[in-house]
Structures are given as C-alpha cells and as structure tokens.
Design a protein around this motif. Sequence first.
Motif, PDB file in Angstrom:
ATOM      1  N   LEU A  82       0.822  -1.212   0.000  1.00 47.99           N
ATOM      2  CA  LEU A  82       0.000   0.000   0.000  1.00 47.99           C
ATOM      3  C   LEU A  82       0.855   1.260   0.000  1.00 47.99           C
ATOM      4  O   LEU A  82       0.569   2.217  -0.735  1.00 47.99           O
ATOM      5  CB  LEU A  82      -0.932  -0.005   1.209  1.00 47.99           C
ATOM      6  CG  LEU A  82      -1.831   1.223   1.376  1.00 47.99           C
ATOM      7  CD1 LEU A  82      -2.715   1.433   0.154  1.00 47.99           C
ATOM      8  CD2 LEU A  82      -2.676   1.100   2.646  1.00 47.99           C
ATOM      9  N   GLY A  83       1.904   1.293   0.809  1.00 50.40           N
ATOM     10  CA  GLY A  83       2.753   2.473   0.848  1.00 50.40           C
ATOM     11  C   GLY A  83       3.376   2.779  -0.501  1.00 50.40           C
ATOM     12  O   GLY A  83       3.420   3.936  -0.937  1.00 50.40           O
ATOM     13  N   THR A  84       3.852   1.745  -1.182  1.00 52.95           N
ATOM     14  CA  THR A  84       4.459   1.934  -2.502  1.00 52.95           C
ATOM     15  C   THR A  84       3.440   2.445  -3.502  1.00 52.95           C
ATOM     16  O   THR A  84       3.730   3.335  -4.320  1.00 52.95           O
ATOM     17  CB  THR A  84       5.061   0.604  -2.993  1.00 52.95           C
ATOM     18  OG1 THR A  84       6.066   0.180  -2.066  1.00 52.95           O
ATOM     19  CG2 THR A  84       5.660   0.752  -4.373  1.00 52.95           C
ATOM     20  N   ARG A  85       2.231   1.911  -3.445  1.00 53.26           N
ATOM     21  CA  ARG A  85       1.197   2.323  -4.391  1.00 53.26           C
ATOM     22  C   ARG A  85       0.754   3.761  -4.130  1.00 53.26           C
ATOM     23  O   ARG A  85       0.545   4.544  -5.065  1.00 53.26           O
ATOM     24  CB  ARG A  85       0.020   1.353  -4.326  1.00 53.26           C
ATOM     25  CG  ARG A  85       0.360  -0.015  -4.928  1.00 53.26           C
ATOM     26  CD  ARG A  85      -0.809  -0.971  -4.900  1.00 53.26           C
ATOM     27  NE  ARG A  85      -0.994  -1.589  -3.601  1.00 53.26           N
ATOM     28  CZ  ARG A  85      -2.084  -1.515  -2.854  1.00 53.26           C
ATOM     29  NH1 ARG A  85      -3.129  -0.799  -3.265  1.00 53.26           N
ATOM     30  NH2 ARG A  85      -2.165  -2.134  -1.705  1.00 53.26           N
ATOM     31  N   MET A  86       0.599   4.127  -2.853  1.00 48.16           N
ATOM     32  CA  MET A  86       0.239   5.512  -2.550  1.00 48.16           C
ATOM     33  C   MET A  86       1.334   6.467  -2.987  1.00 48.16           C
ATOM     34  O   MET A  86       1.052   7.546  -3.541  1.00 48.16           O
ATOM     35  CB  MET A  86      -0.058   5.665  -1.058  1.00 48.16           C
ATOM     36  CG  MET A  86      -1.355   5.026  -0.624  1.00 48.16           C
ATOM     37  SD  MET A  86      -1.949   5.572   1.009  1.00 48.16           S
ATOM     38  CE  MET A  86      -0.673   4.888   2.061  1.00 48.16           C
ATOM     39  N   ALA A  87       2.587   6.090  -2.749  1.00 51.92           N
ATOM     40  CA  ALA A  87       3.703   6.936  -3.163  1.00 51.92           C
ATOM     41  C   ALA A  87       3.701   7.159  -4.669  1.00 51.92           C
ATOM     42  O   ALA A  87       3.915   8.281  -5.153  1.00 51.92           O
ATOM     43  CB  ALA A  87       5.022   6.303  -2.724  1.00 51.92           C
TER      44      ALA A  87
END
Length: 232
Positions: A82-87
């Motif tokens: 999720l963090g990578t996708r939001m970034a």
Amino acid sequence: MSGALAIFVKTPGRSALKTRLAAGTGTAYARQWYALAADAVASVAIQARADFGIAPYWAVAEAGAESAWAGLPTIAQGDGDLGTRMARVHSALVERHGFALLIGADAPQLTAPLIGEATRWLAAPGPTEPRLSLGPASDGGFWLFGSNTVVPLQAWTRVGYSQMDTASRFRDSLDGYGSWQTLLPLTDVDRAEDLKPVQRALALLAGPTAAQRTLAQWMHDTPAMPHRDPSQ
C-alpha cells in the motif's frame, strides 16, 4: 496549480474488498456498501471539483479494471504494498497538478468543504517550504493525506498500515519535512462496528449529495445483521 484528488479503490469481483467488514456482515452486504460508499465519495469529489477546481481521479488497484470505474478519469495504483502504491500515485499527481490529495472510499461522510480546506492550504502562495495535510481517522489511521511536494518513498513504506498508530507514525516519518495542517477526524468503515458512527454522521450532514442520501437511505433500510460463518 489546480491540484488533484485520488480516490483509492478496489474493483468488486477482481479483488477481495472490505474483508473485515464482510466478516461481520457477510460478503454481499460489504460489497454493496462499498459500491454505494464509493459513489458517495466520488459525488463529493465532483462537488469539490466544481467548488475548488481540484481534479478528481479513481486510483484503481487492478491492472485492466479501469473501465469498471466510470465518471472520473482513472490512474493505476500499480504493483507493490500500500505504501508503494500511494507513493506512486501521489508523486505522479503532484508532478501533473502541483499538489495531490489521497483518500479512500470508506469515509463517505466527508464533505467538499473539508476537501476545500486541504486544497486551500496546499495551494496557498508563500514560501516554498513543503505543505502537508492529514485527515486522521478515529481508529488511528488517516482518511486523507495531501502534499504539495513529492514525499520520499521510504516515508510511505516504513509505516505499518491498518494499525492504531498509523497516522502518528506516518506523520513522524515526515517530521521536519514541512508545515502540517490537521483536518477534522472522521470514522472510516473497516469493521461492522464502524457502520453506526458513519450512519449517524451521514444523517447529520447539512447538505448531502444525492449519492450520500442514497447510501444513508440504504443503510437505514438494510441494517447490517451479525454474520455467522456457515462452516462453523
């Protein structure tokens, strides 16, 4: 600098969604609630576009599922946690629009004025210091994050999501990175017990959109019943 707003969504039938809600209400209820909530959030985003000029998008989790999401332009979340996708989505929209807000589809009681608060903060003229906006959620997460600059990837990926301290840890990961705005806390729906607070918040809206009224009426007419796994 108009700014952008990305609504993170998963596509029914393509991904498991609202699994913790489904555990308490059943899959059919959770899926219908999610569809109506996403419509409600999109209606608020469209209102914010008219009021504040922000450009709303669906941020779609599954490759090739963009056609399932009508009414707004789409942007792919891509692969990764999720963090990578939001970034990825945030940085792409900052570069395209000047600043970007990220929200989910599970706090349908949000309002265009709340989005407007974040929009005005991030678009305000002045020093070039980064500006950041956070909408905390009642469970310790956050329902909105926005910034007028690209946030380092490690700030997104070193945070544990869906935790009681997610918002505070995310903010700590960006300590000293810029000036913060904190918005009104909202309840987002992860579990069955979150439904009542959101239903009450929808009922108290002064000027709900038609899609918010539809969701509120459906929740009134279709109360969530405790779900029991038939295999047990």
